[in-house]
Every structure is written in structure tokens, then in C-alpha cells.
Design a protein around this motif. Structure first.
Motif, mmCIF file in Angstrom:
data_model
loop_
_atom_site.group_PDB
_atom_site.id
_atom_site.type_symbol
_atom_site.label_atom_id
_atom_site.label_comp_id
_atom_site.label_asym_id
_atom_site.label_seq_id
_atom_site.Cartn_x
_atom_site.Cartn_y
_atom_site.Cartn_z
ATOM 1 N N VAL A 149 0.857 -1.191 0.000
ATOM 2 C CA VAL A 149 0.000 0.000 0.000
ATOM 3 C C VAL A 149 0.888 1.235 0.000
ATOM 4 O O VAL A 149 1.843 1.322 0.782
ATOM 5 N N LEU A 150 0.584 2.182 -0.879
ATOM 6 C CA LEU A 150 1.210 3.500 -0.842
ATOM 7 C C LEU A 150 0.166 4.508 -0.406
ATOM 8 O O LEU A 150 -0.885 4.640 -1.043
ATOM 9 N N LEU A 151 0.450 5.223 0.668
ATOM 10 C CA LEU A 151 -0.440 6.252 1.197
ATOM 11 C C LEU A 151 0.160 7.617 0.892
ATOM 12 O O LEU A 151 1.133 8.033 1.514
ATOM 13 N N ASP A 152 -0.419 8.295 -0.106
ATOM 14 C CA ASP A 152 0.117 9.595 -0.502
ATOM 15 C C ASP A 152 -1.008 10.553 -0.885
ATOM 16 O O ASP A 152 -0.834 11.427 -1.714
ATOM 17 N N GLY A 153 -2.174 10.365 -0.269
ATOM 18 C CA GLY A 153 -3.276 11.288 -0.457
ATOM 19 C C GLY A 153 -3.313 12.300 0.674
ATOM 20 O O GLY A 153 -2.295 12.585 1.310
ATOM 21 N N TRP A 154 -4.502 12.846 0.951
ATOM 22 C CA TRP A 154 -4.632 13.815 2.046
ATOM 23 C C TRP A 154 -4.206 13.155 3.354
ATOM 24 O O TRP A 154 -4.637 12.059 3.684
ATOM 25 N N LEU A 159 -4.510 7.398 7.961
ATOM 26 C CA LEU A 159 -4.829 6.393 8.975
ATOM 27 C C LEU A 159 -6.200 5.762 8.727
ATOM 28 O O LEU A 159 -6.311 4.523 8.774
ATOM 29 N N PRO A 160 -7.252 6.524 8.457
ATOM 30 C CA PRO A 160 -8.530 5.874 8.140
ATOM 31 C C PRO A 160 -8.445 4.933 6.933
ATOM 32 O O PRO A 160 -9.066 3.866 6.927
ATOM 33 N N VAL A 161 -7.683 5.312 5.915
ATOM 34 C CA VAL A 161 -7.541 4.429 4.751
ATOM 35 C C VAL A 161 -6.809 3.155 5.146
ATOM 36 O O VAL A 161 -7.204 2.045 4.749
ATOM 37 N N LEU A 162 -5.753 3.281 5.931
ATOM 38 C CA LEU A 162 -5.039 2.087 6.389
ATOM 39 C C LEU A 162 -5.955 1.174 7.183
ATOM 40 O O LEU A 162 -5.985 -0.053 6.959
ATOM 41 N N ASP A 178 4.033 8.541 2.521
ATOM 42 C CA ASP A 178 4.912 9.630 2.096
ATOM 43 C C ASP A 178 4.629 10.886 2.909
ATOM 44 O O ASP A 178 3.579 11.025 3.535
ATOM 45 N N ASP A 179 5.600 11.791 2.911
ATOM 46 C CA ASP A 179 5.470 13.114 3.552
ATOM 47 C C ASP A 179 5.299 13.015 5.068
ATOM 48 O O ASP A 179 4.485 13.734 5.658
ATOM 49 N N SER A 184 0.446 16.799 10.134
ATOM 50 C CA SER A 184 -0.819 16.079 10.017
ATOM 51 C C SER A 184 -0.646 14.569 9.912
ATOM 52 O O SER A 184 -1.626 13.823 9.911
ATOM 53 N N MET A 185 0.606 14.098 9.861
ATOM 54 C CA MET A 185 0.875 12.653 9.839
ATOM 55 C C MET A 185 1.122 12.089 11.229
ATOM 56 O O MET A 185 1.392 10.897 11.383
ATOM 57 N N ALA A 186 1.023 12.910 12.261
ATOM 58 C CA ALA A 186 1.388 12.480 13.613
ATOM 59 C C ALA A 186 0.553 11.296 14.088
ATOM 60 O O ALA A 186 1.095 10.315 14.626
#
Length: 223
Positions: A149-154, A159-162, A178-179, A184-186
């Protein structure tokens, strides 16, 4: 062994897209209801930033290619297609593995049209299904087992997508975010770095940071 990533077709498309992405900082965003990206909905942001590429780094792309080649996942999921830069790396690896499919999701109609054209130009369109709409809806029915899985959206949706995808992750699946330097990735990082949630996670030093998390499938509970 083939290396589609270094083929003239793919390199030509990637070079053009990265050159265009270099102008992101100079490109004004479109109109936003309320006037603020911070308070806009995900769809409003997607529409306002339809001209922005928001790409991964080239080094991050090479890492994605290597991870897909090594893991040989039958199903790859990408949250956040944009113009298809990261998608090209994923699809090139799937092509060289000789099996597999990439499912990507994007909210901007402009970007979906462009990404499909870019993938077709690179000869990789047949390996990618781009799902139009909110990832929490479009990814609900992607079949498992999911190997990468690559998570690179908003970022607030990573976390909800994961969590949505977790029941379909294969043991040992890799989740790449990514990023990770963005505040906001905390919450996402707290989750994957807590062993109780069933991941072994490490930060990788590419531009803006990537978190690589291995899904062990083993959650722990307090006694």
C-alpha cells in the motif's frame, strides 16, 4: 531481467512530469469555498489543487519500485494518484514482476484523465485501475490479499484508509506513507510505530520522509 523503469517510454514520461511538478510552488490554486485549504473538504481541496502535481521524489519512486519487485505483491493499492508519477513506478515494477495489478484512487477528475493518459503513454495503462472518488468508498471493495500500500493522499485520511484496508493486508504486507514530516501525519505515525497495532515500522530518509511499515498481523494486548 527487464527493467521497465529505465525504458525510454517510461523515462520520457517521468522526466516530463517531474519537470512540470517543479512549478507547483509557482502555480496558484483554484477557487476554494470559504477561501481556505485548511477548512476545505477533501473534494474541495482536490478540485482547487487540480493543477498541482504533488509528487513523490524520484528517490522515493525508486524505493517503491524496489519494494514491489522484491515483494512481488499480486495486489498493490495506492491512495492518491495525482498525475500518476508514483503510479508509474508501481506499475513498472508490476510489469517487470510479470504479474499483479495496481489499484489507485483519486478525487480530481482532471488528474484522473491526465494520469490515465500518462500511464497509457508509458505503456503501463493495462496494469492500473484508477478508481474515481473518495478513497474510503472506492477502496472498500478492492480484493485482497493486498501486498503493498502506498499512502500519498490527504494526510488526515492516511490512517482511516489504512484501517479500512487492514483486514485485507497479507501477512508481511508493506505499507509506505509519504510526507511523514508533515504535522498532520502524527496520528498515523503514532499508530504504525506502536507494536500493539501489529506493525514493524521504520522511517526512510527520502525527501519529506517515507515511513515503511511491515504488517506482521500480530497485535498485542495489555494483560
Amino acid at each position: 531481467m527487464p527493467n521497465t523503469l529505465r525504458s525510454s517510454l517510461v523515462c520520457t514520461v517521468l522526466d516530463r512530469l517531474f519537470a512540470a511538478a517543479d512549478h507547483d510552488d509557482d502555480t496558484p490554486h483554484g477557487p476554494i469555498p470559504g477561501g481556505s485549504l485548511a477548512t476545505a473538504t477533501a473534494q474541495e481541496r482536490a478540485d482547487a489543487l487540480a493543477a498541482h502535481y504533488l509528487p513523490i521524489s524520484a528517490r522515493g519512486g525508486d524505493l517503491l519500485y524496489a519494494l514491489v519487485r522484491a515483494g512481488r505483491p499480486s495486489t498493490v493499492v495506492e491512495f492518491g494518484t495525482s498525475y500518476g508519477i508514483s503510479t508509474l513506478y508501481l506499475a513498472a515494477a508490476v510489469a517487470d514482476n510479470g504479474a499483479g495489478q495496481v489499484f489507485s484512487t483519486e478525487m480530481s477528475a482532471t488528474k484522473i484523465t491526465a494520469a490515465r493518459a500518462n500511464l497509457d503513454e508509458a505503456g503501463l495503462g493495462g496494469l492500473v485501475t484508477i478508481l474515481a472518488g473518495d478513497a474510503l468508498d472506492t477502496l472498500a471493495d478492492v480484493p485482497g490479499p493486498i501486498g503493498l500500500v502506498l499512502l500519498d493522499g490527504w494526510k488526515e485520511l492516511c490512517l482511516p484508509v489504512l484501517r479500512l484496508l487492514e483486514p485485507r493486508l497479507s501477512p508481511g504486507a508493506l505499507v509506505v506513507a509519504d510526507d511523514i514530516t508533515m504535522p498532520s501525519m502524527a496520528d498515523y505515525l503514532d499508530y504504525v510505530r506502536d507494536p500493539a497495532n501489529g506493525y514493524v515500522s521504520v522511517a526512510f530518509p527520502v525527501e519529506d520522509g517515507m515511513e515503511i511499515s511491515c504488517h506482521t498481523g500480530a497485535r498485542t494486548t495489555e494483560s
